[in-house]
Design a protein around this motif. Structure first.
Motif, PDB file in Angstrom:
ATOM      1  N   PRO A   1      10.211  -0.459 -13.680  1.00 31.54           N
ATOM      2  CA  PRO A   1      11.221  -1.372 -14.227  1.00 31.54           C
ATOM      3  C   PRO A   1      11.221  -2.695 -13.477  1.00 31.54           C
ATOM      4  CG  PRO A   1      12.130   0.833 -13.913  1.00 31.54           C
ATOM      5  CD  PRO A   1      10.779   0.829 -13.260  1.00 31.54           C
ATOM      6  N   ALA A   2      11.376  -3.779 -14.233  1.00 38.43           N
ATOM      7  CA  ALA A   2      11.322  -5.104 -13.627  1.00 38.43           C
ATOM      8  C   ALA A   2      12.323  -5.258 -12.502  1.00 38.43           C
ATOM      9  CB  ALA A   2      11.555  -6.170 -14.699  1.00 38.43           C
ATOM     10  N   ALA A   3      13.493  -4.657 -12.653  1.00 41.24           N
ATOM     11  CA  ALA A   3      14.540  -4.790 -11.641  1.00 41.24           C
ATOM     12  C   ALA A   3      14.155  -4.122 -10.326  1.00 41.24           C
ATOM     13  CB  ALA A   3      15.846  -4.200 -12.155  1.00 41.24           C
ATOM     14  N   ASP A   4      13.216  -3.166 -10.375  1.00 44.54           N
ATOM     15  CA  ASP A   4      12.803  -2.442  -9.179  1.00 44.54           C
ATOM     16  C   ASP A   4      11.568  -3.031  -8.522  1.00 44.54           C
ATOM     17  OD1 ASP A   4      14.880  -0.680  -9.619  1.00 44.54           O
ATOM     18  OD2 ASP A   4      13.646   0.733 -10.756  1.00 44.54           O
ATOM     19  N   LYS A   5      10.961  -4.020  -9.127  1.00 43.13           N
ATOM     20  CA  LYS A   5       9.743  -4.609  -8.573  1.00 43.13           C
ATOM     21  C   LYS A   5      10.077  -5.607  -7.470  1.00 43.13           C
ATOM     22  CE  LYS A   5       6.815  -4.349 -12.717  1.00 43.13           C
ATOM     23  NZ  LYS A   5       5.936  -5.131 -13.617  1.00 43.13           N
ATOM     24  N   LEU A   6       9.183  -5.667  -6.471  1.00 43.10           N
ATOM     25  CA  LEU A   6       9.304  -6.721  -5.477  1.00 43.10           C
ATOM     26  C   LEU A   6       9.071  -8.072  -6.140  1.00 43.10           C
ATOM     27  CD1 LEU A   6       7.324  -5.412  -2.343  1.00 43.10           C
ATOM     28  CD2 LEU A   6       9.801  -5.772  -2.519  1.00 43.10           C
ATOM     29  N   ASN A   7       9.884  -9.033  -5.767  1.00 44.66           N
ATOM     30  CA  ASN A   7       9.706 -10.411  -6.214  1.00 44.66           C
ATOM     31  C   ASN A   7       8.988 -11.148  -5.083  1.00 44.66           C
ATOM     32  OD1 ASN A   7       9.879 -13.065  -7.032  1.00 44.66           O
ATOM     33  ND2 ASN A   7      12.111 -13.177  -6.957  1.00 44.66           N
ATOM     34  N   ILE A   8       7.708 -11.446  -5.296  1.00 45.70           N
ATOM     35  CA  ILE A   8       6.865 -12.012  -4.247  1.00 45.70           C
ATOM     36  C   ILE A   8       6.431 -13.416  -4.628  1.00 45.70           C
ATOM     37  CG2 ILE A   8       4.753 -11.737  -2.889  1.00 45.70           C
ATOM     38  CD1 ILE A   8       4.839  -8.742  -3.572  1.00 45.70           C
ATOM     39  N   LYS A   9       6.660 -14.361  -3.731  1.00 45.39           N
ATOM     40  CA  LYS A   9       6.134 -15.715  -3.876  1.00 45.39           C
ATOM     41  C   LYS A   9       4.985 -15.876  -2.881  1.00 45.39           C
ATOM     42  CE  LYS A   9       9.060 -17.406  -6.933  1.00 45.39           C
ATOM     43  NZ  LYS A   9       9.690 -16.148  -7.354  1.00 45.39           N
ATOM     44  N   VAL A  10       3.910 -16.505  -3.332  1.00 44.61           N
ATOM     45  CA  VAL A  10       2.764 -16.769  -2.457  1.00 44.61           C
ATOM     46  C   VAL A  10       2.487 -18.265  -2.467  1.00 44.61           C
ATOM     47  CG1 VAL A  10       1.796 -14.483  -2.886  1.00 44.61           C
ATOM     48  CG2 VAL A  10       1.045 -16.413  -4.274  1.00 44.61           C
ATOM     49  N   SER A  11       1.905 -18.763  -1.403  1.00 43.82           N
ATOM     50  CA  SER A  11       1.766 -20.212  -1.261  1.00 43.82           C
ATOM     51  C   SER A  11       0.702 -20.801  -2.169  1.00 43.82           C
ATOM     52  CB  SER A  11       1.467 -20.568   0.198  1.00 43.82           C
ATOM     53  OG  SER A  11       0.302 -19.900   0.666  1.00 43.82           O
ATOM     54  N   PHE A  12      -0.528 -20.293  -2.127  1.00 41.31           N
ATOM     55  CA  PHE A  12      -1.595 -20.875  -2.935  1.00 41.31           C
ATOM     56  C   PHE A  12      -2.592 -19.789  -3.325  1.00 41.31           C
ATOM     57  CE2 PHE A  12      -3.220 -20.828   1.254  1.00 41.31           C
ATOM     58  CZ  PHE A  12      -4.574 -21.089   1.278  1.00 41.31           C
ATOM     59  N   TYR A  13      -3.648 -20.184  -4.047  1.00 43.58           N
ATOM     60  CA  TYR A  13      -4.435 -19.216  -4.804  1.00 43.58           C
ATOM     61  C   TYR A  13      -4.999 -18.033  -4.010  1.00 43.58           C
ATOM     62  CZ  TYR A  13      -7.989 -16.871  -7.387  1.00 43.58           C
ATOM     63  OH  TYR A  13      -8.741 -15.876  -7.934  1.00 43.58           O
ATOM     64  N   PRO A  14      -5.699 -18.210  -2.887  1.00 45.01           N
ATOM     65  CA  PRO A  14      -6.226 -17.015  -2.210  1.00 45.01           C
ATOM     66  C   PRO A  14      -5.153 -15.994  -1.861  1.00 45.01           C
ATOM     67  CG  PRO A  14      -7.254 -18.984  -1.333  1.00 45.01           C
ATOM     68  CD  PRO A  14      -6.138 -19.454  -2.211  1.00 45.01           C
ATOM     69  N   MET A  15      -3.966 -16.485  -1.484  1.00 46.17           N
ATOM     70  CA  MET A  15      -2.880 -15.556  -1.173  1.00 46.17           C
ATOM     71  C   MET A  15      -2.434 -14.800  -2.428  1.00 46.17           C
ATOM     72  SD  MET A  15      -2.609 -15.952   2.064  1.00 46.17           S
ATOM     73  CE  MET A  15      -4.390 -16.295   2.000  1.00 46.17           C
ATOM     74  N   TYR A  16      -2.502 -15.486  -3.571  1.00 50.19           N
ATOM     75  CA  TYR A  16      -2.173 -14.816  -4.835  1.00 50.19           C
ATOM     76  C   TYR A  16      -3.169 -13.691  -5.117  1.00 50.19           C
ATOM     77  CZ  TYR A  16      -1.814 -13.777  -9.764  1.00 50.19           C
ATOM     78  OH  TYR A  16      -1.698 -13.106 -10.957  1.00 50.19           O
ATOM     79  N   GLU A  17      -4.450 -14.010  -5.030  1.00 54.70           N
ATOM     80  CA  GLU A  17      -5.443 -12.987  -5.372  1.00 54.70           C
ATOM     81  C   GLU A  17      -5.359 -11.798  -4.434  1.00 54.70           C
ATOM     82  OE1 GLU A  17     -10.128 -12.252  -6.232  1.00 54.70           O
ATOM     83  OE2 GLU A  17      -8.985 -13.870  -7.103  1.00 54.70           O
ATOM     84  N   PHE A  18      -5.252 -12.060  -3.139  1.00 61.47           N
ATOM     85  CA  PHE A  18      -5.175 -10.948  -2.190  1.00 61.47           C
ATOM     86  C   PHE A  18      -3.933 -10.091  -2.455  1.00 61.47           C
ATOM     87  CE2 PHE A  18      -7.459 -13.731   1.229  1.00 61.47           C
ATOM     88  CZ  PHE A  18      -8.614 -13.709   0.470  1.00 61.47           C
ATOM     89  N   THR A  19      -2.807 -10.740  -2.680  1.00 59.27           N
ATOM     90  CA  THR A  19      -1.557 -10.008  -2.884  1.00 59.27           C
ATOM     91  C   THR A  19      -1.561  -9.248  -4.196  1.00 59.27           C
ATOM     92  OG1 THR A  19      -0.354 -11.661  -1.584  1.00 59.27           O
ATOM     93  CG2 THR A  19       0.953 -10.244  -3.035  1.00 59.27           C
TER      94      THR A  19
ATOM     95  N   ASP B   1      11.917 -11.610  -2.539  1.00 57.69           N
ATOM     96  CA  ASP B   1      11.947 -10.568  -1.518  1.00 57.69           C
ATOM     97  C   ASP B   1      10.942 -10.862  -0.411  1.00 57.69           C
ATOM     98  OD1 ASP B   1      13.817  -8.788  -2.927  1.00 57.69           O
ATOM     99  OD2 ASP B   1      12.163  -8.486  -4.331  1.00 57.69           O
ATOM    100  N   VAL B   2       9.787 -11.427  -0.809  1.00 55.46           N
ATOM    101  CA  VAL B   2       8.683 -11.643   0.136  1.00 55.46           C
ATOM    102  C   VAL B   2       8.056 -13.004  -0.120  1.00 55.46           C
ATOM    103  CG1 VAL B   2       6.463 -10.766   0.987  1.00 55.46           C
ATOM    104  CG2 VAL B   2       8.193  -9.153   0.169  1.00 55.46           C
ATOM    105  N   LEU B   3       7.707 -13.708   0.943  1.00 49.25           N
ATOM    106  CA  LEU B   3       6.875 -14.907   0.866  1.00 49.25           C
ATOM    107  C   LEU B   3       5.597 -14.646   1.644  1.00 49.25           C
ATOM    108  CD1 LEU B   3       6.302 -17.951   0.315  1.00 49.25           C
ATOM    109  CD2 LEU B   3       7.455 -18.426   2.502  1.00 49.25           C
ATOM    110  N   VAL B   4       4.456 -14.786   0.969  1.00 52.87           N
ATOM    111  CA  VAL B   4       3.152 -14.620   1.611  1.00 52.87           C
ATOM    112  C   VAL B   4       2.499 -15.993   1.724  1.00 52.87           C
ATOM    113  CG1 VAL B   4       0.872 -13.557   1.481  1.00 52.87           C
ATOM    114  CG2 VAL B   4       2.880 -12.293   0.652  1.00 52.87           C
ATOM    115  N   TYR B   5       2.106 -16.349   2.935  1.00 45.81           N
ATOM    116  CA  TYR B   5       1.420 -17.628   3.144  1.00 45.81           C
ATOM    117  C   TYR B   5       0.286 -17.424   4.142  1.00 45.81           C
ATOM    118  CZ  TYR B   5       4.255 -17.969   7.435  1.00 45.81           C
ATOM    119  OH  TYR B   5       4.841 -17.733   8.651  1.00 45.81           O
ATOM    120  N   ASN B   6      -0.672 -18.338   4.136  1.00 43.69           N
ATOM    121  CA  ASN B   6      -1.844 -18.194   4.988  1.00 43.69           C
ATOM    122  C   ASN B   6      -1.503 -18.407   6.450  1.00 43.69           C
ATOM    123  OD1 ASN B   6      -4.982 -18.134   5.173  1.00 43.69           O
ATOM    124  ND2 ASN B   6      -4.423 -19.967   6.306  1.00 43.69           N
TER     125      ASN B   6
END
Length: 377
Positions: free
Chosen positions: A56-74, A111-116
């Motif tokens: 369910p969408a409400a149970d998913k982590l909401n993750i923001k990533v800074s730029f493309y490589p971080m998106y692909e890895f995450t 919930d999470v911010l992923v950055y290089n």
């Protein structure tokens, strides 16, 4: 007030206003959905049964990533178990980007911010500082890696000395994963920024670790450990997905080793000093025209040194990159009668990359083909 001071003031001001802005734009969290959707690919999607589980969408982590490589890895770690959105739009040079009030609000809602890290995102430290005491978990993907120093001044000149001396420093110093296999205590280290940089100079550090597959593997492991701590119920699936993706990165690493070990030459000229880690991994010497910032303009003396080096070493290819002008590379190539070719730092996908359904693995293989061709001329 100079431009850097204005930029720092602006980010602090935005951080202070983030809670107010959040109330205004709380319903507008999908501004980068097109970027997130466009940067994924069928070949890129995790194939495990765990990733295919409907959540369910409400149970998913909401993750923001800074730029493309971080998106692909995450995204390769989470599959469909989290909503992952990239902050910096496709086609935008990450060194130029600064978060708006709306971006700051969306980050504060995540919930999470992923950055290089390592100074790549000059704005990240302000976000990390502002997240203290909030629910936001910050993940610095490069934390614990051996970060190279590389100031603009050092990278921008004296290339002949670099050519003579760098092999001793670069060749074999980081072959394989062993040199990068650092253990991290992710639960205790959220919110720390060990390598924060200011503006576009990266704080004197070279942040381009994702361009060496062995170091990309370590970034994936760092991200996976943090996400598993943030969502323990999905930890097993995250582990399965990350190991599947790491296997692809290990294959890519082996392709680079095989493709570059017996080349005729070991040095290459590139417009932007982004390939130091890649050079170190595979026994090559990067000879950058300018420094770590892709928009740095070389001086006349630096241009003359590069031309002299290229002529003395019979260089036939000058590399430039996507997202920035190729003018400097074109000028040097015309001067020495060489051609130009793309060596992509993968700081973002172009519209053409997206149309061609390219991802990190695909672009890295294009880089390998370009390097192999240039180093065997």
């Amino acid at each position: 007030m100079n431009s850097k001071s204005k930029s720092k003031f602006r980010i602090r001001h935005l951080a202070a206003l983030s809670l107010t802005a959040m109330l205004i734009v709380s319903g507008c969290g999908n501004n980068t959905a097109g970027n997130a959707a466009s940067t994924g690919s069928a070949a890129n999607a995790p194939s495990s049964a765990a990733a295919a589980t409907t959540v369910p969408a409400a149970d998913k982590l909401n993750i923001k990533v800074s730029f493309y490589p971080m998106y692909e890895f995450t995204k390769n770690i989470t599959g469909d178990l989290a909503d992952v959105e990239v902050l910096i739009p496709a086609g935008t040079e990450p060194h130029d980007w600064e978060p708006t009030a709306k971006d700051m609000a969306e980050i504060s809602e995540a919930d999470v911010l992923v950055y290089n890290g390592a100074g790549m995102e000059g704005w990240a430290q302000q976000v990390v500082d502002g997240a203290s005491g909030s629910k936001l978990i910050t993940v610095e993907a490069s934390k614990g890696l051996e970060i190279m120093e590389g100031t603009e001044e050092e990278e921008g000149h004296d290339h002949e000395h670099e050519h003579e001396d760098e092999h001793a420093h670069e060749e074999g110093t980081a072959s394989g994963e062993a040199d990068h296999n650092h253990e991290h205590d992710h639960e205790d280290e959220h919110g720390e920024e060990a390598h924060a940089g200011e503006g576009h100079d990266h704080g004197g550090l070279d942040p381009h670790v994702w361009l060496a597959p062995a170091m990309a593997i370590q970034e994936v492991r760092t991200i996976e450990a943090a996400l598993s701590a943030a969502s323990p119920e999905n930890a097993a699936a995250f582990k399965t997905n990350s190991e599947a993706y790491i296997a692809k990165l290990q294959q890519l690493d082996q392709e680079f080793k095989d493709g570059l070990k017996d080349t005729k030459r070991k040095d290459f000229i590139t417009q932007h000093a982004a390939f130091g880690y890649l050079a170190r991994e595979y026994g090559l010497t990067q000879v950058p025209i300018a420094g770590l910032s892709p928009e740095q303009e070389p001086s006349a003396a630096q241009m003359a040194e590069i031309v002299e080096f290229a002529k003395a070493n019979n260089v036939k290819t000058i590399f430039f990159e996507t997202l920035v002008s190729s003018g400097v590379a074109d000028t040097i190539a015309q001067e020495i009668g060489a051609k130009t070719a793309v060596l992509n730092p993968i700081e973002g996908l172009t519209e053409e990359d997206i149309r061609n359904n390219l991802d990190y693995l695909g672009v890295m293989r294009q880089n390998l083909a370009a390097l192999s061709a240039a180093l065997n001329e």
